[in-house]
Design an enzyme around this catalytic site. Sequence first.
Site, PDB file in Angstrom:
ATOM      1  CG  MET A   6     -20.206 -58.548  25.901  1.00 36.13           C
ATOM      2  SD  MET A   6     -20.870 -57.445  24.625  1.00 36.13           S
ATOM      3  CE  MET A   6     -21.957 -56.416  25.627  1.00 36.13           C
ATOM      4  CD  GLU A   7     -19.601 -53.575  24.620  1.00 33.00           C
ATOM      5  OE1 GLU A   7     -20.509 -52.958  24.036  1.00 33.00           O
ATOM      6  OE2 GLU A   7     -18.971 -54.524  24.092  1.00 33.00           O
ATOM      7  CG  ASN A   8     -20.292 -58.506  29.838  1.00 36.01           C
ATOM      8  OD1 ASN A   8     -21.261 -58.359  29.118  1.00 36.01           O
ATOM      9  ND2 ASN A   8     -19.499 -59.572  29.778  1.00 36.01           N
ATOM     10  CD  GLU A  34     -19.163 -52.434  19.328  1.00 36.95           C
ATOM     11  OE1 GLU A  34     -17.927 -52.439  19.453  1.00 36.95           O
ATOM     12  OE2 GLU A  34     -19.917 -52.938  20.176  1.00 36.95           O
ATOM     13  CD  GLU A  93     -14.494 -55.470  24.116  1.00 40.14           C
ATOM     14  OE1 GLU A  93     -15.575 -55.077  24.592  1.00 40.14           O
ATOM     15  OE2 GLU A  93     -14.346 -55.729  22.905  1.00 40.14           O
ATOM     16  CD  GLU A 111     -23.160 -55.475  21.904  1.00 35.89           C
ATOM     17  OE1 GLU A 111     -23.246 -54.236  21.834  1.00 35.89           O
ATOM     18  OE2 GLU A 111     -22.070 -56.081  21.829  1.00 35.89           O
ATOM     19  CG  HIS A 119     -17.127 -50.727  24.357  1.00 35.20           C
ATOM     20  ND1 HIS A 119     -17.913 -49.890  23.612  1.00 35.20           N
ATOM     21  CD2 HIS A 119     -16.752 -51.744  23.523  1.00 35.20           C
ATOM     22  CE1 HIS A 119     -18.028 -50.369  22.381  1.00 35.20           C
ATOM     23  NE2 HIS A 119     -17.327 -51.488  22.295  1.00 35.20           N
TER      24      HIS A 119
END
Length: 863
Positions: free
Chosen positions: A267-269, A322, A300, A126, A303
């Site tokens: 990070m919301e992988n 966000e 996360e 991102e 997300h």
Amino acid sequence: MPGENLTRIEAQERAAVVDVAAYEVDLDLTRGDETFGSTTTVRFSATPGAATFIDAITAAVHAVTLNGTALDVADVNDGVRIRLDDLQAENELTVVADMRYTNTGEGLHRFVDPVDGEVYLYSQFEVPDSRRMFTVFEQPDLKATFAFTVTAPSRWQVVSNSPTPEPRVDGDVATWTFAPTSRISSYITALIAGPYTVVRSELTSRDGRTIPLGIFARQSLAEYLDPEYVFETTRKGFAYYEDKFDVAYPFDKYDQLFVPEFNAGAMENAGAVTFTETYVFRSKVTDAIKERRVVTILHELAHMWFGDLVTMKWWNDLWLNESFAEWASTIATAEATEWTEAWTTFQAMEKSWAYRQDQLPSTHPVVATINDLEDVQVNFDGITYAKGGSVLKQLVAWVGIDAFFAGVSAYFKKHAHGNTELRDLLAELEVTSGRDLSDWSSVWLETAGVNTLRPEFTTDDDGVITAFAVLQEAPSDHPTLRPHRLAIGVYAFGGDAHEEAVHPFGANAASAGGKLERTHRIEIDVDGPRTEVPELVGVHRGDLVLLNDDDLAYAKIRLDEDSRRTAVEHLAAIANPLARSIVWGAVWDATRDAEAPASDYIRLVLGNIATETESTTIRTTLSQLLLAARSYVAPAKREATVREVGDALWQLAATAEAGSDAQFQFVKFFAQIASTPEHVATLQGLRSGDVLLNDLTIDTDLRWELLEGLVVNGAAGESEIATELAADPTANGEQAAARARATIPTAEGKLTAFSSLVDSDALPNAIVRQTAVGYQHVLTPVALEGIVSRYFDALTEIWANRTYHIAETLVAGLYPAPLASVELRDATQAWLDTHPETPALRRLVVENLAGVERALAVQAADA
């Protein structure tokens, strides 16, 4: 490089031509420490005869084959984009390339553990960095399936979005062939690889599926993991979200991976969330950090639905992604975990961030204009996260919590695996709430700036309110007045305002050890410049009148003079932690706006912080205390104030409850502002064991913080730093050593730190970040004066030649802000006057300038 900065118009034009079906990505991680092999096959439909491009930031491109025809690599590839001409209705493109590992936390980051020499990789994509690992149409609305095949050392763990398959092993090398993902955006794809330690568990989703869970960390950190607590928090989050969203978890597994040198919190992988290693606690941390980890885990996880299952069409709706996760994680933390005061933390941390960001010249509407990728990068800010989350809280109060969750659920079900715009969510909320949200959206999301609310009231001789109004104002450059749903609270000592009224104002409160309790509360709508509040007429004014009680609204508030006096003298007596946090914030806002002397704020903190119960409130308030002492008091009394604050913090530490979070924080902040020979002797005694505090352990990380306090005072230097690093030869130790070296208080020391970051790009992101922190740590800022011209001379080259995250760190982190002088202000303005190009860089410099201008105004008020 030219072409890296994708524009919104280009993305729209490409999306009109192309519809992507599937990627097959073959990665070879066995080729050395600089590059890796990346072969991508992408299948997509297109308008016949059209031309477009695909993104690939490469070290080398060996072959490009489109629909069976080999293209001239030199002709179609420029190292950033590959041109695709004469497309067919259905297309297959294969690109064989070498890609570079990075040390910046972007793309595929490569880290070598100094403890054991092991190599660890993780991806961070991102906003626009999946193109650093494979060839891709890099924009969120071109969703597709992704099937990764990875060749790597056979003893490694390899993790991606799909469950990890059994590898095919060939000696020391193995190949993992992952099943295709569901349709997702490229920026939430992931690869994490290396000899990570893993702990596994599972849970049962609401639809009956078994969801495998994994927690990963480097081998040298594995002993510090607390996996059962992380699993427990995750299970609580799953249960809460699946119930409130009425949609089962949308992916096949859920891995959480703590990775080195991470640029953000997490990070919301999809199904493979990466977290900063700050959340692996090798030493004691504050309760604020423990709570922050819980909020981040739940952020996360939120997300997975909002952002991953349903994704914004373009980055102008990044704020919604966000902000929703900020709001959802806070309510989930408060309602589903032991951190029940999460909304107090939100007020102390997120709200203060939002108010600060919203008063910068660079502020922007929540729904920002995002013309290109550089716009996205600079809009990862307090508006996108904190103001957006605050505005969503206001929206929930407006439509009602049940209607809000019902609308969100309908939104997920209607748009699963698709892309949306803000209007799509508002449409569902209008159905479930019965409210027209167009006006609300216009004033809250499409205009910038924060309003200020003030009470205006009169009382009779007995303290009974005879008239009450709320006055609303807006800054001249953002003049919008907004509707606010808010509460007004009246607080009195002893819980009975009428009994207390016979005493002089505030008398007997402190001596009696009384608590300020809420005696009256109303909830109203405020709109326009003046809102009469007849509901308070006839109510005794008590000792403290608090606008925005319970923190429903997004607005700065002011206290009437009597309430402000009560706050300064007796803030600690307020029983409710959220009310205390609101008052802390109100006095700080007035200080920053030069409406109240910074010296009064320092008096407020030192007189009331000892009994504060909320860790994040303590952490935020003490950070603001140090800023006030160093930059906001009148320069003539700065040295004395810093000494006074250091003395007081040590006294607070010495008298705090043994082993408490407060004691720990007082010591940490004392180390940051220690400035006298007596302070130095205390720091040395704490490190040697000659000075003891009950139940305070001087562990590895605290030893580094105490050492930094010695270095900034000139009482330790390179030899002591080297000795400490020899005792802690870890990645954390290397970062702490870099920070301590940059703290050396001489002009030569500061220039060495500056040059280490500007003259070479060899240092990894974490070292860059910590060096910048140490560079900013000064007792007297004179050592930075000689760097001002060098800083401005370097800006254009930094922006042109560094990746975004590194450039941002350098532009903000090397700005000599501690000088806070007229000369620095003028030099900054001069640079802006002569560099009209590069809006994203100018924005960062404008924000630097705003900080100096505010400091000068607050200093004048304090004088």
